[in-house]
Write an enzyme that holds these catalytic residues in place. Structure first.
Site, PDB file in Angstrom:
ATOM      1  N   GLY A 132       0.449  -1.027   0.393  1.00  0.00           N
ATOM      2  CA  GLY A 132       0.279  -0.062   0.065  1.00  0.00           C
ATOM      3  C   GLY A 132       0.702   1.398  -0.004  1.00  0.00           C
ATOM      4  O   GLY A 132      -0.089   2.048   0.042  1.00  0.00           O
ATOM      5  N   ASN A 158       1.650   2.610  -2.567  1.00  0.00           N
ATOM      6  CA  ASN A 158       1.450   3.810  -3.540  1.00  0.00           C
ATOM      7  C   ASN A 158      -0.350   4.755  -3.370  1.00  0.00           C
ATOM      8  O   ASN A 158      -0.838   5.505  -3.202  1.00  0.00           O
ATOM      9  CB  ASN A 158       0.453   3.161  -5.092  1.00  0.00           C
ATOM     10  CG  ASN A 158       2.096   3.190  -5.868  1.00  0.00           C
ATOM     11  OD1 ASN A 158       2.537   4.090  -6.513  1.00  0.00           O
ATOM     12  ND2 ASN A 158       2.391   1.845  -5.977  1.00  0.00           N
ATOM     13  N   ARG A 195     -15.657 -15.795  -5.585  1.00  0.00           N
ATOM     14  CA  ARG A 195     -17.038 -16.258  -6.099  1.00  0.00           C
ATOM     15  C   ARG A 195     -16.596 -14.755  -6.574  1.00  0.00           C
ATOM     16  O   ARG A 195     -17.658 -14.102  -6.995  1.00  0.00           O
ATOM     17  CB  ARG A 195     -18.051 -16.187  -5.583  1.00  0.00           C
ATOM     18  CG  ARG A 195     -18.034 -18.103  -4.265  1.00  0.00           C
ATOM     19  CD  ARG A 195     -18.562 -17.898  -3.869  1.00  0.00           C
ATOM     20  NE  ARG A 195     -19.305 -17.250  -2.676  1.00  0.00           N
ATOM     21  CZ  ARG A 195     -20.007 -16.264  -1.830  1.00  0.00           C
ATOM     22  NH1 ARG A 195     -21.198 -17.232  -2.323  1.00  0.00           N
ATOM     23  NH2 ARG A 195     -20.220 -16.005  -1.161  1.00  0.00           N
ATOM     24  N   MET A 200      -4.027  -7.488  -7.581  1.00  0.00           N
ATOM     25  CA  MET A 200      -3.497  -8.300  -7.648  1.00  0.00           C
ATOM     26  C   MET A 200      -4.591  -9.534  -8.252  1.00  0.00           C
ATOM     27  O   MET A 200      -4.559 -10.579  -8.140  1.00  0.00           O
ATOM     28  CB  MET A 200      -2.032  -9.178  -7.267  1.00  0.00           C
ATOM     29  CG  MET A 200      -1.042  -8.355  -6.563  1.00  0.00           C
ATOM     30  SD  MET A 200      -0.817  -7.479  -8.178  1.00  0.00           S
ATOM     31  CE  MET A 200       0.897  -7.437  -8.327  1.00  0.00           C
ATOM     32  N   ARG A 201      -5.863  -8.350  -8.748  1.00  0.00           N
ATOM     33  CA  ARG A 201      -7.059  -9.240  -9.354  1.00  0.00           C
ATOM     34  C   ARG A 201      -7.200  -8.745  -9.946  1.00  0.00           C
ATOM     35  O   ARG A 201      -6.943  -7.314 -10.623  1.00  0.00           O
ATOM     36  CB  ARG A 201      -8.168  -9.558  -8.298  1.00  0.00           C
ATOM     37  CG  ARG A 201      -7.973 -10.032  -7.188  1.00  0.00           C
ATOM     38  CD  ARG A 201      -8.200 -11.671  -7.442  1.00  0.00           C
ATOM     39  NE  ARG A 201      -7.720 -12.524  -5.866  1.00  0.00           N
ATOM     40  CZ  ARG A 201      -6.878 -12.966  -5.625  1.00  0.00           C
ATOM     41  NH1 ARG A 201      -5.878 -12.425  -6.752  1.00  0.00           N
ATOM     42  NH2 ARG A 201      -6.599 -13.906  -4.553  1.00  0.00           N
ATOM     43  N   ILE A 202      -7.832  -9.478 -11.070  1.00  0.00           N
ATOM     44  CA  ILE A 202      -7.876  -8.999 -12.783  1.00  0.00           C
ATOM     45  C   ILE A 202      -9.633  -8.793 -12.755  1.00  0.00           C
ATOM     46  O   ILE A 202     -10.351  -9.582 -12.421  1.00  0.00           O
ATOM     47  CB  ILE A 202      -8.383  -9.734 -13.527  1.00  0.00           C
ATOM     48  CG1 ILE A 202      -6.242 -10.212 -13.881  1.00  0.00           C
ATOM     49  CG2 ILE A 202      -8.546  -9.825 -15.176  1.00  0.00           C
ATOM     50  CD1 ILE A 202      -5.734 -11.171 -14.632  1.00  0.00           C
ATOM     51  N   HIS A 232       1.129   0.591 -13.066  1.00  0.00           N
ATOM     52  CA  HIS A 232       2.423  -1.323 -13.684  1.00  0.00           C
ATOM     53  C   HIS A 232       3.381  -0.302 -13.803  1.00  0.00           C
ATOM     54  O   HIS A 232       4.190   0.678 -14.233  1.00  0.00           O
ATOM     55  CB  HIS A 232       0.783  -1.877 -14.711  1.00  0.00           C
ATOM     56  CG  HIS A 232       2.093  -2.338 -15.524  1.00  0.00           C
ATOM     57  ND1 HIS A 232       1.598  -3.684 -14.538  1.00  0.00           N
ATOM     58  CD2 HIS A 232       2.637  -3.273 -15.834  1.00  0.00           C
ATOM     59  CE1 HIS A 232       2.267  -4.627 -15.060  1.00  0.00           C
ATOM     60  NE2 HIS A 232       3.061  -4.581 -16.007  1.00  0.00           N
ATOM     61  N   ASP A 288      -3.675  -4.794 -18.899  1.00  0.00           N
ATOM     62  CA  ASP A 288      -2.320  -3.933 -18.407  1.00  0.00           C
ATOM     63  C   ASP A 288      -2.433  -3.021 -20.424  1.00  0.00           C
ATOM     64  O   ASP A 288      -0.993  -2.688 -21.349  1.00  0.00           O
ATOM     65  CB  ASP A 288      -0.879  -4.683 -18.736  1.00  0.00           C
ATOM     66  CG  ASP A 288      -0.692  -4.970 -17.354  1.00  0.00           C
ATOM     67  OD1 ASP A 288      -2.091  -4.654 -16.415  1.00  0.00           O
ATOM     68  OD2 ASP A 288      -0.036  -5.613 -16.418  1.00  0.00           O
ATOM     69  N   GLU A 290       6.871   5.661  -9.132  1.00  0.00           N
ATOM     70  CA  GLU A 290       5.174   5.581  -8.853  1.00  0.00           C
ATOM     71  C   GLU A 290       5.069   6.506  -7.957  1.00  0.00           C
ATOM     72  O   GLU A 290       3.887   6.684  -8.878  1.00  0.00           O
ATOM     73  CB  GLU A 290       5.500   4.080  -8.896  1.00  0.00           C
ATOM     74  CG  GLU A 290       5.386   2.689  -9.311  1.00  0.00           C
ATOM     75  CD  GLU A 290       5.063   1.029  -8.647  1.00  0.00           C
ATOM     76  OE1 GLU A 290       4.312   1.282  -8.365  1.00  0.00           O
ATOM     77  OE2 GLU A 290       5.775   0.570  -9.602  1.00  0.00           O
TER      78      GLU A 290
HETATM   79  C1  GAR Z   1       3.768  -1.601  -7.043  1.00  0.00           C
HETATM   80  O1  GAR Z   1       4.691  -1.481  -8.264  1.00  0.00           O
HETATM   81  C2  GAR Z   1       3.103  -1.247  -8.371  1.00  0.00           C
HETATM   82  O2  GAR Z   1       2.484  -1.155  -9.475  1.00  0.00           O
HETATM   83  C3  GAR Z   1       2.569  -3.325  -8.874  1.00  0.00           C
HETATM   84  O3  GAR Z   1       2.253  -4.029  -7.132  1.00  0.00           O
HETATM   85  C4  GAR Z   1       3.441  -2.381  -6.801  1.00  0.00           C
HETATM   86  C5  GAR Z   1       2.524  -2.563  -5.017  1.00  0.00           C
HETATM   87  O4  GAR Z   1       3.196  -1.444  -4.329  1.00  0.00           O
HETATM   88  N1  GAR Z   1       1.487  -3.212  -9.179  1.00  0.00           N
HETATM   89  C6  GAR Z   1       0.746  -4.067 -10.642  1.00  0.00           C
HETATM   90  O5  GAR Z   1       2.503  -5.023 -10.202  1.00  0.00           O
HETATM   91  C7  GAR Z   1      -0.444  -4.527 -11.170  1.00  0.00           C
HETATM   92  N2  GAR Z   1      -0.095  -5.515 -11.489  1.00  0.00           N
HETATM   93  P1  GAR Z   1       2.926  -1.066  -3.144  1.00  0.00           P
HETATM   94  O6  GAR Z   1       1.580  -1.833  -2.586  1.00  0.00           O
HETATM   95  O7  GAR Z   1       3.889  -0.740  -2.442  1.00  0.00           O
HETATM   96  O8  GAR Z   1       2.060   0.197  -3.830  1.00  0.00           O
END
Ligand code: GAR
Length: 193
Positions: free
Chosen positions: A20, A22, A69, A95-97, A114, A150, A179
């Site tokens: 978390g 970001n 579900r 991390m879910r689609i 990303h 993506d 980021e």
């Molecule tokens: C970040 O690097 C983000 O870009 C990546 O996960 C990390 C989360 O970090 N996202 C993905 O790979 C999405 N497919 P955070 O939990 O510290 O923000």
């Protein structure tokens, strides 16, 4: 409660799965006067996400949806989002689609960050693949979420140089710093600010 302030700003939900950083960064940004967003809700698929501590710290409502579900959970989640008049969703290490139907319900209103220079290195383990392919540069991308993973329209990117002694962990750290600069800038750009 969080909803009582910032009611002129765009009601935003941030979706997380892990640390978390970001999310924390977006919360800090949302508190600035120039920020068009107010974070009303944090969603996670994982009750153990470290990032959930920011919900408590900043008094933001949080909800867990396991996405096991998927159709059922997404339906419940959509109701939660609509009830709270959420108008923007920021995926931040989620991390879910999301399904085509879910995305259709928030068309043009879901952003993702990303850790690569899309369209290169979609999916997981981006930094390992970047190293393996001896790339000179990598970076991060903020883009709209579309049904194809993506692949939605790119809003903004930031680049870093790969160094000789780099490891995927070192790259991840340097990309994460970028980021944190990129996500707020991309949101400002999105709202022409
Ligand atoms: C970040 O690097 C983000 O870009 C990546 O996960 C990390 C989360 O970090 N996202 C993905 O790979 C999405 N497919 P955070 O939990 O510290 O923000």
């Amino acid at each position: 409660m969080a909803e009582s302030t910032g009611n002129k700003k765009i009601k935003t939900a941030v979706f997380i799965s892990g640390t978390g950083s970001n999310l924390n960064n977006l919360i800090q940004f949302s508190k600035k006067k120039k920020s068009p967003i107010f974070i009303n809700l944090i969603i996670s698929n994982n009750p153990k996400s470290k990032g959930l501590k920011f919900a408590k710290k900043f008094n933001i409502e949080k909800k867990i949806f396991y996405f096991k579900r998927k159709t059922f959970d997404e339906k419940k989640l959509l109701k939660v989002l609509k009830d709270r008049k959420i108008n923007l969703i920021c995926l931040a290490g989620f991390m879910r689609i999301l399904s085509k139907n879910f995305i259709k319900n928030f068309k043009g209103k879901i952003l993702n960050i990303h850790p690569s220079l899309l369209p290169k290195y979609k999916g997981l383990n981006t930094h390992k693949r970047v190293l393996k392919n001896k790339e000179k540069y990598t970076g991060c991308t903020v883009h709209f979420v579309s049904p194809k993973l993506d692949s939605g329209k790119i809003i903004m990117q930031r680049k870093i140089k790969i160094k000789n002694q780099d490891t995927s962990e070192k790259i991840a750290k340097r990309v994460l710093i970028q980021e944190h600069k990129l996500y707020p800038k991309a949101i400002l750009k999105l709202f022409n600010l």
